[in-house]
Design an enzyme around this catalytic site. Structure first.
Site, mmCIF file in Angstrom:
data_model
loop_
_atom_site.group_PDB
_atom_site.id
_atom_site.type_symbol
_atom_site.label_atom_id
_atom_site.label_comp_id
_atom_site.label_asym_id
_atom_site.label_seq_id
_atom_site.Cartn_x
_atom_site.Cartn_y
_atom_site.Cartn_z
ATOM 1 N N HIS A 7 30.614 43.222 45.680
ATOM 2 C CA HIS A 7 31.058 42.337 44.613
ATOM 3 C C HIS A 7 29.906 41.445 44.153
ATOM 4 O O HIS A 7 28.893 41.342 44.818
ATOM 5 C CB HIS A 7 32.250 41.477 45.052
ATOM 6 C CG HIS A 7 31.941 40.461 46.113
ATOM 7 N ND1 HIS A 7 32.147 40.696 47.445
ATOM 8 C CD2 HIS A 7 31.447 39.196 46.034
ATOM 9 C CE1 HIS A 7 31.791 39.626 48.143
ATOM 10 N NE2 HIS A 7 31.366 38.709 47.306
ATOM 11 N N GLU A 56 33.920 38.313 41.929
ATOM 12 C CA GLU A 56 34.532 37.189 42.647
ATOM 13 C C GLU A 56 34.369 35.923 41.814
ATOM 14 O O GLU A 56 33.261 35.500 41.503
ATOM 15 C CB GLU A 56 33.847 36.999 43.997
ATOM 16 C CG GLU A 56 34.331 35.789 44.767
ATOM 17 C CD GLU A 56 33.498 35.513 46.012
ATOM 18 O OE1 GLU A 56 33.554 34.363 46.482
ATOM 19 O OE2 GLU A 56 32.797 36.415 46.503
ATOM 20 N N HIS A 75 22.931 38.566 34.256
ATOM 21 C CA HIS A 75 24.183 38.920 33.592
ATOM 22 C C HIS A 75 24.887 40.034 34.361
ATOM 23 O O HIS A 75 24.321 40.648 35.248
ATOM 24 C CB HIS A 75 23.936 39.354 32.140
ATOM 25 C CG HIS A 75 23.094 40.579 32.020
ATOM 26 N ND1 HIS A 75 21.723 40.526 31.959
ATOM 27 C CD2 HIS A 75 23.415 41.892 31.982
ATOM 28 C CE1 HIS A 75 21.244 41.741 31.877
ATOM 29 N NE2 HIS A 75 22.243 42.601 31.895
ATOM 30 N N GLU A 117 27.039 41.937 29.479
ATOM 31 C CA GLU A 117 26.476 42.978 28.621
ATOM 32 C C GLU A 117 27.495 44.103 28.454
ATOM 33 O O GLU A 117 28.102 44.548 29.417
ATOM 34 C CB GLU A 117 25.197 43.538 29.257
ATOM 35 C CG GLU A 117 24.523 44.617 28.438
ATOM 36 C CD GLU A 117 23.237 45.111 29.097
ATOM 37 O OE1 GLU A 117 22.630 46.014 28.514
ATOM 38 O OE2 GLU A 117 22.863 44.604 30.180
#
Length: 122
Positions: A7, A56, A75, A117
């Site tokens: 994550h 998360e 990003h 993105e």
């Protein structure tokens, strides 16, 4: 030894607003939640229902000021099968913050200023 992505974490000021954004903008759903016993923090894991990778969202009870994202040069990226439809949807909602027509990509911005993105299908 093998490592697998699990994550990514971002901290958010308004957890409900962020959950709503990620559901509406990217179709993510809450997969699990951990609330600290004394209420200091809440962790919400969002998933795309396709991959195992999760986002998360961390909410800290005592945090009241926006997070300093510096130059915001990091990003998260998502690939979408219907790029033009996604572009129009994100544009209609005012979420697009940067377009790179030369590369054929664009970015949307979440409520805390994080950039995401958006990539077309390969």
């Amino acid at each position: 030894m093998k490592f697998k992505f699990e994550h990514n974490n971002i901290n958010v000021l308004d957890l409900d607003r962020s959950i709503a954004f990620y559901k509406a903008a990217l179709g993510l759903q809450e997969v699990k939640r951990k609330e600290h016993e004394n209420g200091d923090f809440i962790l919400v894991f969002m998933g795309d229902g396709i991959t195992e990778h999760q986002l998360e969202l961390t909410w800290l009870r005592d945090r009241t000021e926006p997070y300093d994202l510096g130059d915001n040069e990091f990003h998260i990226a998502f690939r979408v099968d219907a790029f033009e439809a996604a572009y129009e949807y994100h544009k209609e909602n005012g979420w697009i913050c940067f377009e790179n027509e030369e590369m054929g990509i664009y970015f949307i911005e979440d409520p805390d200023g994080y950039w995401i993105e958006i990539l077309p299908a390969k």
